[in-house]
Design an enzyme around this catalytic site. Structure first.
Site, mmCIF file in Angstrom:
data_model
loop_
_atom_site.group_PDB
_atom_site.id
_atom_site.type_symbol
_atom_site.label_atom_id
_atom_site.label_comp_id
_atom_site.label_asym_id
_atom_site.label_seq_id
_atom_site.Cartn_x
_atom_site.Cartn_y
_atom_site.Cartn_z
ATOM 1 N N HIS A 67 -7.371 -3.232 4.734
ATOM 2 C CA HIS A 67 -7.130 -3.485 3.371
ATOM 3 C C HIS A 67 -6.925 -5.235 3.113
ATOM 4 C CE1 HIS A 67 -3.364 -3.448 6.124
ATOM 5 N NE2 HIS A 67 -2.785 -4.297 5.311
ATOM 6 N N HIS A 117 -5.039 -8.009 0.970
ATOM 7 C CA HIS A 117 -4.114 -8.451 0.194
ATOM 8 C C HIS A 117 -4.758 -9.440 -1.106
ATOM 9 C CE1 HIS A 117 -0.769 -7.139 2.913
ATOM 10 N NE2 HIS A 117 -1.493 -7.215 3.600
ATOM 11 N N ASP A 142 1.468 -3.565 -4.200
ATOM 12 C CA ASP A 142 2.201 -3.377 -2.779
ATOM 13 C C ASP A 142 3.544 -3.264 -3.412
ATOM 14 O OD1 ASP A 142 3.503 -4.131 -0.524
ATOM 15 O OD2 ASP A 142 2.013 -5.256 0.204
ATOM 16 N N GLU A 174 -0.142 -4.080 10.013
ATOM 17 C CA GLU A 174 0.965 -3.173 9.595
ATOM 18 C C GLU A 174 0.449 -1.797 9.538
ATOM 19 O OE1 GLU A 174 -0.764 -5.215 6.823
ATOM 20 O OE2 GLU A 174 0.450 -6.688 8.045
ATOM 21 N N VAL A 175 -0.870 -1.659 8.866
ATOM 22 C CA VAL A 175 -1.240 -0.264 8.509
ATOM 23 C C VAL A 175 -2.580 -0.328 9.079
ATOM 24 C CG1 VAL A 175 -1.907 1.403 6.852
ATOM 25 C CG2 VAL A 175 0.072 -0.124 6.740
#
Length: 130
Positions: free
Chosen positions: A93, A95, A29, A88-89
């Protein structure tokens, strides 16, 4: 329009890639909450993790586990924490965040930045553990 992650997969945008297989990608990231913070994504662009079929979700998690084991060897920490936020996207995904305290999962705190050389060093140390 392709997500920023799809553009990374297609090598249209740069990334500090740690690992890749036919279906997944793991990379640092660039605005981490903690040193060594990684993102693990499927190459197939899907917006919401629970829209994935069971087999694809299981494979994504198995890939993430492999990366987290190498990450823990490379980054001193108590554990590798996981978070799936997805706001956010619009591309699934996970993390993977080195943890020493619960506060390390705080996405509202100021994000870290590193030099290109430091990102490369972090990437290389995690890759060495794979």
């Amino acid at each position: 329009m392709a997500s920023i992650f799809t553009r990374i997969i297609n090598r249209e945008l740069p990334a500090y890639i740690v690992a890749e297989d036919d279906d997944h990608l793991a990379f640092l990231d660039v605005k981490p909450v903690k040193r060594g913070h990684l993102l693990v994504i499927p190459k197939k662009e899907i917006d919401y993790i629970f829209d994935m079929d069971d087999e694809a979700l299981a494979r994504l998690n198995a890939f993430a586990k492999k990366i987290a084991v190498a990450q823990k060897k490379a980054i001193p920490c108590k554990r590798i924490g996981t978070a799936v936020v997805g706001l956010e996207v619009p591309h699934v995904h996970i993390h993977l965040i080195p943890l020493d305290a619960i506060a390390d999962l705080d996405f509202t705190k100021e994000r870290l930045t590193f030099s290109k050389e430091e990102y490369e060093s972090i990437r290389d140390s995690i890759k060495a553990g794979l």
